[in-house]
Design a protein around this motif. Structure first.
Motif, PDB file in Angstrom:
ATOM      1  N   ARG A  58       0.165 -42.667 -15.787  1.00  0.00           N
ATOM      2  CA  ARG A  58       1.230 -43.354 -16.534  1.00  0.00           C
ATOM      3  C   ARG A  58       2.457 -43.568 -15.659  1.00  0.00           C
ATOM      4  O   ARG A  58       3.038 -44.654 -15.635  1.00  0.00           O
ATOM      5  CB  ARG A  58       1.611 -42.532 -17.771  1.00  0.00           C
ATOM      6  CG  ARG A  58       2.685 -43.182 -18.632  1.00  0.00           C
ATOM      7  CD  ARG A  58       3.150 -42.262 -19.739  1.00  0.00           C
ATOM      8  NE  ARG A  58       3.721 -41.020 -19.259  1.00  0.00           N
ATOM      9  CZ  ARG A  58       4.976 -40.883 -18.817  1.00  0.00           C
ATOM     10  NH1 ARG A  58       5.776 -41.916 -18.782  1.00  0.00           N
ATOM     11  NH2 ARG A  58       5.417 -39.708 -18.400  1.00  0.00           N
ATOM     12  N   ARG A  59       2.827 -42.546 -14.899  1.00  0.00           N
ATOM     13  CA  ARG A  59       4.021 -42.654 -14.059  1.00  0.00           C
ATOM     14  C   ARG A  59       3.810 -43.610 -12.889  1.00  0.00           C
ATOM     15  O   ARG A  59       4.687 -44.395 -12.547  1.00  0.00           O
ATOM     16  CB  ARG A  59       4.422 -41.275 -13.549  1.00  0.00           C
ATOM     17  CG  ARG A  59       4.941 -40.386 -14.656  1.00  0.00           C
ATOM     18  CD  ARG A  59       5.262 -39.020 -14.150  1.00  0.00           C
ATOM     19  NE  ARG A  59       6.355 -39.076 -13.202  1.00  0.00           N
ATOM     20  CZ  ARG A  59       6.758 -38.062 -12.460  1.00  0.00           C
ATOM     21  NH1 ARG A  59       6.162 -36.907 -12.558  1.00  0.00           N
ATOM     22  NH2 ARG A  59       7.753 -38.192 -11.630  1.00  0.00           N
ATOM     23  N   ILE A  60       2.638 -43.539 -12.263  1.00  0.00           N
ATOM     24  CA  ILE A  60       2.371 -44.415 -11.121  1.00  0.00           C
ATOM     25  C   ILE A  60       2.236 -45.861 -11.568  1.00  0.00           C
ATOM     26  O   ILE A  60       2.716 -46.778 -10.892  1.00  0.00           O
ATOM     27  CB  ILE A  60       1.121 -43.933 -10.367  1.00  0.00           C
ATOM     28  CG1 ILE A  60       1.438 -42.626  -9.653  1.00  0.00           C
ATOM     29  CG2 ILE A  60       0.635 -44.973  -9.379  1.00  0.00           C
ATOM     30  CD1 ILE A  60       0.249 -41.970  -9.010  1.00  0.00           C
ATOM     31  N   SER A  61       1.586 -46.104 -12.717  1.00  0.00           N
ATOM     32  CA  SER A  61       1.453 -47.477 -13.197  1.00  0.00           C
ATOM     33  C   SER A  61       2.816 -48.060 -13.576  1.00  0.00           C
ATOM     34  O   SER A  61       3.016 -49.267 -13.476  1.00  0.00           O
ATOM     35  CB  SER A  61       0.498 -47.543 -14.376  1.00  0.00           C
ATOM     36  OG  SER A  61       1.006 -46.816 -15.470  1.00  0.00           O
ATOM     37  N   GLY A  62       3.749 -47.228 -13.972  1.00  0.00           N
ATOM     38  CA  GLY A  62       5.098 -47.708 -14.262  1.00  0.00           C
ATOM     39  C   GLY A  62       5.848 -48.104 -13.001  1.00  0.00           C
ATOM     40  O   GLY A  62       6.737 -48.960 -13.028  1.00  0.00           O
ATOM     41  N   PHE A  65       4.902 -52.020  -9.981  1.00  0.00           N
ATOM     42  CA  PHE A  65       5.630 -53.252  -9.684  1.00  0.00           C
ATOM     43  C   PHE A  65       6.563 -53.079  -8.492  1.00  0.00           C
ATOM     44  O   PHE A  65       6.718 -53.984  -7.680  1.00  0.00           O
ATOM     45  CB  PHE A  65       6.422 -53.691 -10.915  1.00  0.00           C
ATOM     46  CG  PHE A  65       7.198 -54.960 -10.706  1.00  0.00           C
ATOM     47  CD1 PHE A  65       6.558 -56.180 -10.698  1.00  0.00           C
ATOM     48  CD2 PHE A  65       8.560 -54.921 -10.491  1.00  0.00           C
ATOM     49  CE1 PHE A  65       7.270 -57.350 -10.497  1.00  0.00           C
ATOM     50  CE2 PHE A  65       9.283 -56.078 -10.298  1.00  0.00           C
ATOM     51  CZ  PHE A  65       8.634 -57.302 -10.293  1.00  0.00           C
ATOM     52  N   PHE A  66       7.163 -51.902  -8.360  1.00  0.00           N
ATOM     53  CA  PHE A  66       8.180 -51.702  -7.329  1.00  0.00           C
ATOM     54  C   PHE A  66       7.604 -51.500  -5.935  1.00  0.00           C
ATOM     55  O   PHE A  66       8.265 -51.792  -4.952  1.00  0.00           O
ATOM     56  CB  PHE A  66       9.073 -50.511  -7.694  1.00  0.00           C
ATOM     57  CG  PHE A  66       9.877 -50.758  -8.928  1.00  0.00           C
ATOM     58  CD1 PHE A  66      10.943 -51.622  -8.920  1.00  0.00           C
ATOM     59  CD2 PHE A  66       9.550 -50.146 -10.114  1.00  0.00           C
ATOM     60  CE1 PHE A  66      11.681 -51.865 -10.060  1.00  0.00           C
ATOM     61  CE2 PHE A  66      10.277 -50.372 -11.268  1.00  0.00           C
ATOM     62  CZ  PHE A  66      11.345 -51.244 -11.236  1.00  0.00           C
ATOM     63  N   PHE A  67       6.384 -50.981  -5.838  1.00  0.00           N
ATOM     64  CA  PHE A  67       5.808 -50.860  -4.499  1.00  0.00           C
ATOM     65  C   PHE A  67       4.574 -51.735  -4.318  1.00  0.00           C
ATOM     66  O   PHE A  67       4.172 -51.998  -3.188  1.00  0.00           O
ATOM     67  CB  PHE A  67       5.494 -49.398  -4.143  1.00  0.00           C
ATOM     68  CG  PHE A  67       4.380 -48.775  -4.932  1.00  0.00           C
ATOM     69  CD1 PHE A  67       3.067 -48.936  -4.561  1.00  0.00           C
ATOM     70  CD2 PHE A  67       4.663 -48.003  -6.046  1.00  0.00           C
ATOM     71  CE1 PHE A  67       2.049 -48.349  -5.275  1.00  0.00           C
ATOM     72  CE2 PHE A  67       3.650 -47.408  -6.771  1.00  0.00           C
ATOM     73  CZ  PHE A  67       2.339 -47.586  -6.387  1.00  0.00           C
ATOM     74  N   GLY A  68       3.979 -52.226  -5.386  1.00  0.00           N
ATOM     75  CA  GLY A  68       2.785 -53.061  -5.278  1.00  0.00           C
ATOM     76  C   GLY A  68       3.104 -54.485  -4.858  1.00  0.00           C
ATOM     77  O   GLY A  68       2.416 -55.062  -4.009  1.00  0.00           O
TER      78      GLY A  68
END
Length: 103
Positions: A58-62, A65-68
């Motif tokens: 949940r935290r990584i998917s949030g 956008f910022f690093f992907g």
């Protein structure tokens, strides 16, 4: 000249109220309460793996956008530049650019 207390620094003698760190021979100190927890009741890491998998996802998917997005843009630029350089240094690239040097 007498030696200083620091030079004679050793464990405190029997007349000192606070004994050396960890020394339990002085008896109980008034006003200090200690608590213990039974080893049968302590749970060191209950369900840490399942909590990490779901909460971590949940935290990584949030943050995706910022690093992907910058990573995707950078990789697309890198792959384009690499393919352009390979084409420009090939025979077909030299013929297409009519012998002009590329930057």
């Amino acid at each position: 000249m007498r030696p200083t207390v620091a030079r004679l620094g050793d464990m405190p003698g029997p007349k000192v109220y606070n004994l050396w760190w960890g020394d339990k021979s002085g008896g109980k100190i008034k006003g200090v309460t200690t608590y213990t927890l039974s080893s049968y009741q302590s749970k060191v890491a209950p369900k840490w793996l399942s909590k990490y998998i779901f909460n971590g996802f949940r935290r990584i998917s949030g943050e995706l956008f910022f690093f992907g997005v910058p990573f995707a843009v950078g990789y697309a630029t890198y792959s384009w530049a690499k393919s352009y350089d390979a084409w420009a240094n090939s025979k077909a690239g030299h013929i297409a650019m009519e012998g002009k040097h590329h930057d």
